[in-house]
Design a protein around this motif. Structure first.
Motif, PDB file in Angstrom:
ATOM      1  N   LEU A   2      40.456  39.916  35.411  1.00  0.00           N
ATOM      2  CA  LEU A   2      40.997  38.567  35.302  1.00  0.00           C
ATOM      3  C   LEU A   2      39.867  37.551  35.183  1.00  0.00           C
ATOM      4  CD1 LEU A   2      43.805  38.733  37.982  1.00  0.00           C
ATOM      5  CD2 LEU A   2      44.072  38.795  35.515  1.00  0.00           C
ATOM      6  N   SER A   3      40.021  36.599  34.297  1.00  0.00           N
ATOM      7  CA  SER A   3      39.015  35.572  34.076  1.00  0.00           C
ATOM      8  C   SER A   3      38.918  34.634  35.282  1.00  0.00           C
ATOM      9  CB  SER A   3      39.370  34.767  32.823  1.00  0.00           C
ATOM     10  OG  SER A   3      38.636  33.575  32.761  1.00  0.00           O
ATOM     11  N   ALA A   4      37.787  33.897  35.347  1.00  0.00           N
ATOM     12  CA  ALA A   4      37.580  32.925  36.418  1.00  0.00           C
ATOM     13  C   ALA A   4      38.338  31.623  36.140  1.00  0.00           C
ATOM     14  CB  ALA A   4      36.095  32.636  36.579  1.00  0.00           C
ATOM     15  N   TRP A   5      38.923  31.479  34.941  1.00  0.00           N
ATOM     16  CA  TRP A   5      39.658  30.255  34.604  1.00  0.00           C
ATOM     17  C   TRP A   5      40.830  30.078  35.550  1.00  0.00           C
ATOM     18  CZ3 TRP A   5      44.774  29.806  32.929  1.00  0.00           C
ATOM     19  CH2 TRP A   5      45.171  28.519  32.533  1.00  0.00           C
ATOM     20  N   ASN A   6      41.039  28.850  36.019  1.00  0.00           N
ATOM     21  CA  ASN A   6      42.122  28.564  36.950  1.00  0.00           C
ATOM     22  C   ASN A   6      42.867  27.316  36.519  1.00  0.00           C
ATOM     23  OD1 ASN A   6      41.917  30.536  39.173  1.00  0.00           O
ATOM     24  ND2 ASN A   6      39.878  29.659  39.430  1.00  0.00           N
ATOM     25  N   PRO A   7      44.193  27.308  36.650  1.00  0.00           N
ATOM     26  CA  PRO A   7      44.962  26.082  36.404  1.00  0.00           C
ATOM     27  C   PRO A   7      44.764  25.108  37.552  1.00  0.00           C
ATOM     28  CG  PRO A   7      46.393  27.833  37.175  1.00  0.00           C
ATOM     29  CD  PRO A   7      45.046  28.451  36.978  1.00  0.00           C
ATOM     30  N   GLN A  84      45.706  36.729  31.085  1.00  0.00           N
ATOM     31  CA  GLN A  84      44.876  37.496  32.014  1.00  0.00           C
ATOM     32  C   GLN A  84      43.394  37.426  31.630  1.00  0.00           C
ATOM     33  OE1 GLN A  84      46.947  41.233  31.554  1.00  0.00           O
ATOM     34  NE2 GLN A  84      47.916  41.074  33.569  1.00  0.00           N
ATOM     35  N   GLN A  85      43.134  37.294  30.343  1.00  0.00           N
ATOM     36  CA  GLN A  85      41.759  37.228  29.858  1.00  0.00           C
ATOM     37  C   GLN A  85      41.182  35.817  29.926  1.00  0.00           C
ATOM     38  OE1 GLN A  85      42.245  38.909  25.952  1.00  0.00           O
ATOM     39  NE2 GLN A  85      42.800  40.937  26.777  1.00  0.00           N
ATOM     40  N   GLY A  86      41.991  34.867  30.412  1.00  0.00           N
ATOM     41  CA  GLY A  86      41.484  33.527  30.619  1.00  0.00           C
ATOM     42  C   GLY A  86      41.889  32.509  29.594  1.00  0.00           C
ATOM     43  N   GLU A  87      42.701  32.912  28.614  1.00  0.00           N
ATOM     44  CA  GLU A  87      43.155  31.952  27.614  1.00  0.00           C
ATOM     45  C   GLU A  87      44.175  31.008  28.251  1.00  0.00           C
ATOM     46  OE1 GLU A  87      45.758  32.165  23.542  1.00  0.00           O
ATOM     47  OE2 GLU A  87      44.069  33.572  23.746  1.00  0.00           O
ATOM     48  N   PRO A  88      43.995  29.705  28.118  1.00  0.00           N
ATOM     49  CA  PRO A  88      44.945  28.757  28.720  1.00  0.00           C
ATOM     50  C   PRO A  88      46.360  28.987  28.216  1.00  0.00           C
ATOM     51  CG  PRO A  88      42.953  27.631  28.025  1.00  0.00           C
ATOM     52  CD  PRO A  88      42.877  29.020  27.447  1.00  0.00           C
ATOM     53  N   THR A  89      47.331  28.797  29.101  1.00  0.00           N
ATOM     54  CA  THR A  89      48.739  28.925  28.734  1.00  0.00           C
ATOM     55  C   THR A  89      49.521  27.806  29.395  1.00  0.00           C
ATOM     56  OG1 THR A  89      50.707  30.338  28.861  1.00  0.00           O
ATOM     57  CG2 THR A  89      49.152  30.506  30.681  1.00  0.00           C
ATOM     58  N   ARG A 102      46.031  37.584  40.946  1.00  0.00           N
ATOM     59  CA  ARG A 102      44.695  37.425  41.505  1.00  0.00           C
ATOM     60  C   ARG A 102      44.700  37.474  43.028  1.00  0.00           C
ATOM     61  NH1 ARG A 102      42.474  32.306  37.914  1.00  0.00           N
ATOM     62  NH2 ARG A 102      41.843  33.498  36.073  1.00  0.00           N
ATOM     63  N   GLU A 103      45.632  36.718  43.625  1.00  0.00           N
ATOM     64  CA  GLU A 103      45.634  36.605  45.082  1.00  0.00           C
ATOM     65  C   GLU A 103      45.927  37.924  45.772  1.00  0.00           C
ATOM     66  OE1 GLU A 103      47.605  33.955  48.694  1.00  0.00           O
ATOM     67  OE2 GLU A 103      47.935  33.388  46.609  1.00  0.00           O
ATOM     68  N   TYR A 104      46.815  38.729  45.159  1.00  0.00           N
ATOM     69  CA  TYR A 104      47.248  39.962  45.824  1.00  0.00           C
ATOM     70  C   TYR A 104      46.748  41.232  45.141  1.00  0.00           C
ATOM     71  CZ  TYR A 104      50.111  36.844  48.565  1.00  0.00           C
ATOM     72  OH  TYR A 104      50.520  35.834  49.415  1.00  0.00           O
ATOM     73  N   SER A 105      45.789  41.066  44.244  1.00  0.00           N
ATOM     74  CA  SER A 105      45.141  42.216  43.581  1.00  0.00           C
ATOM     75  C   SER A 105      46.164  43.178  42.995  1.00  0.00           C
ATOM     76  CB  SER A 105      44.233  42.955  44.576  1.00  0.00           C
ATOM     77  OG  SER A 105      43.247  42.098  45.101  1.00  0.00           O
ATOM     78  N   ILE A 106      47.113  42.627  42.255  1.00  0.00           N
ATOM     79  CA  ILE A 106      48.129  43.459  41.605  1.00  0.00           C
ATOM     80  C   ILE A 106      47.510  44.082  40.351  1.00  0.00           C
ATOM     81  CG2 ILE A 106      50.392  43.489  40.498  1.00  0.00           C
ATOM     82  CD1 ILE A 106      51.051  40.932  42.130  1.00  0.00           C
ATOM     83  N   PRO A 107      47.467  45.406  40.253  1.00  0.00           N
ATOM     84  CA  PRO A 107      46.879  46.038  39.068  1.00  0.00           C
ATOM     85  C   PRO A 107      47.599  45.609  37.786  1.00  0.00           C
ATOM     86  CG  PRO A 107      47.160  47.653  40.830  1.00  0.00           C
ATOM     87  CD  PRO A 107      47.888  46.401  41.256  1.00  0.00           C
ATOM     88  N   ALA A 108      46.826  45.275  36.768  1.00  0.00           N
ATOM     89  CA  ALA A 108      47.414  44.828  35.506  1.00  0.00           C
ATOM     90  C   ALA A 108      48.308  45.900  34.903  1.00  0.00           C
ATOM     91  CB  ALA A 108      46.319  44.434  34.524  1.00  0.00           C
ATOM     92  N   GLY A 109      47.939  47.158  35.118  1.00  0.00           N
ATOM     93  CA  GLY A 109      48.724  48.256  34.554  1.00  0.00           C
ATOM     94  C   GLY A 109      50.151  48.279  35.060  1.00  0.00           C
ATOM     95  N   LEU A 110      50.378  47.821  36.284  1.00  0.00           N
ATOM     96  CA  LEU A 110      51.738  47.795  36.815  1.00  0.00           C
ATOM     97  C   LEU A 110      52.600  46.799  36.054  1.00  0.00           C
ATOM     98  CD1 LEU A 110      51.199  47.992  40.705  1.00  0.00           C
ATOM     99  CD2 LEU A 110      51.725  49.839  39.101  1.00  0.00           C
ATOM    100  N   LEU A 111      52.036  45.642  35.750  1.00  0.00           N
ATOM    101  CA  LEU A 111      52.795  44.630  35.006  1.00  0.00           C
ATOM    102  C   LEU A 111      53.087  45.107  33.586  1.00  0.00           C
ATOM    103  CD1 LEU A 111      50.902  41.444  36.232  1.00  0.00           C
ATOM    104  CD2 LEU A 111      53.042  42.389  37.107  1.00  0.00           C
ATOM    105  N   ASP A 112      52.115  45.786  32.985  1.00  0.00           N
ATOM    106  CA  ASP A 112      52.339  46.343  31.651  1.00  0.00           C
ATOM    107  C   ASP A 112      53.477  47.356  31.668  1.00  0.00           C
ATOM    108  OD1 ASP A 112      50.277  44.832  30.704  1.00  0.00           O
ATOM    109  OD2 ASP A 112      48.994  46.506  30.123  1.00  0.00           O
ATOM    110  N   GLU A 113      53.492  48.184  32.705  1.00  0.00           N
ATOM    111  CA  GLU A 113      54.505  49.236  32.760  1.00  0.00           C
ATOM    112  C   GLU A 113      55.893  48.661  32.998  1.00  0.00           C
ATOM    113  OE1 GLU A 113      54.397  53.889  33.571  1.00  0.00           O
ATOM    114  OE2 GLU A 113      53.050  52.637  34.755  1.00  0.00           O
TER     115      GLU A 113
END
Length: 314
Positions: A2-7, A84-89, A102-113
């Motif tokens: 996850l990128s360091a970019w934050n809203p 996830q890669q930091g592109e603004p949305t 980010r806060e709860y370290s949810i693996p990206a693969g779970l969201l993809d699945e």
């Protein structure tokens, strides 16, 4: 990564508010369990639910062809990856979801699945799945877009749309012992099987039959009966059989509580007992899920919620 970019804090507050509204309006069972969680965890689960809801809404959109639904799901998942890669949305669901991830370290693969599981509802029945995916029952009937040959085939679908949710939830709940993971997966299976039993009629109306072909055949039934005017009495033994399967998986939920953080145990208890009560209510109606949709009343849910609040305050 996850990128360091934050809203901004204001953007996040708005995003979580949108997700909370979606969850309150759509999550007829989950939302009650969320209420007994600490605020931050409740917000995170609302973000996850809103993401799931968007996936489901795309897969169920009657105004789109199956191909258009697949393309739209692909675009939605691509938007998640870019965020996830930091592109603004400016999508509030993605803003909140990335923050929760980010806060709860949810693996990206779970969201993809999760998204992949939803896409299994819009596969081309003529093509079926890839070689490593579960097979459709054959031959396909006119109007039938989803059906599985065996329970093992169905389990992959249930894993992706429900067990994965369980795994995401325990990341937010908090756990240290990996023993929690298979228990969360089985708990998700219990919930999904309960949903499948309850929604047999409306799923069939959408061309989706989740009851495995081997189970239908075992009880002398067919997909064609579900697609026409099913006789509730004929389906009672099969649905009782599937309910017994679900009850076995609910036992894992009872064990799971000991492995998650104390502040989340009441929420898990509420969720399990709402779904278990739903299954009990279906049983009391002799598995007649064809005359009308079975659901818990608000007062029934509030009684369970009240006990959950008592556990949280104890």
């Amino acid at each position: 990564m996850l990128s360091a970019w934050n809203p901004t804090p204001a953007q996040l507050a708005m995003a979580y508010s949108v997700c909370r509204g979606i969850t309150r309006n759509s999550a007829k069972n989950f939302y009650y369990a969320f209420l007994v969680l600490p605020q931050r965890k409740r917000q995170a689960l609302c973000a996850v639910y809103a993401f799931m809801r968007r996936c489901d809404d795309i897969a169920d959109d009657p105004t789109l062809s199956l191909e258009a639904r697949r393309i739209t799901l692909d675009h939605w998942l691509d938007a998640l990856h870019r965020a996830q890669q930091g592109e603004p949305t400016d999508d509030p669901i993605l803003l909140a979801l990335i923050d929760a991830q980010r806060e709860y370290s949810i693996p990206a693969g779970l969201l993809d699945e999760l998204a992949t599981g939803t896409a299994m509802d819009v596969v081309d029945p003529e093509a079926g799945f890839d070689d490593d995916e579960p097979a459709f029952a054959t031959p396909a009937l006119p109007g039938l877009t989803v059906q599985y040959q065996t329970f093992d085939d169905l389990k992959l679908y249930c894993y992706r749309v429900a067990s994965i949710v369980g795994l995401v939830c325990i990341h937010i709940f908090g756990y240290r012992d990996p023993t929690a993971e298979p228990l969360a997966e089985q708990c998700g299976l219990a919930f999904q099987l309960t949903n499948i039993i309850r929604d047999v009629k409306e799923d069939a109306a959408m061309g989706r039959i989740y009851l495995p072909q081997e189970d239908l055949a075992k009880f002398g039934l067919s997909a064609a009966e579900l697609l026409s005017s099913p006789n509730p009495a004929r389906f009672r033994p099969l649905l009782a059989f599937e309910a017994d399967r679900a009850r076995e998986f609910y036992q894992a939920g009872d064990q799971l509580s000991a492995y998650i953080s104390e502040d989340s145990q009441p929420a898990l208890w509420v969720l399990i007992n709402i779904y278990r009560k739903l299954l009990d209510k279906i049983t009391e109606r002799q598995y007649d899920v064809f005359s009308g949709k079975v659901s818990l009343t608000v007062s029934e849910k509030l009684r369970i919620l009240g006990k959950g609040f008592f556990q949280r305050l104890s």
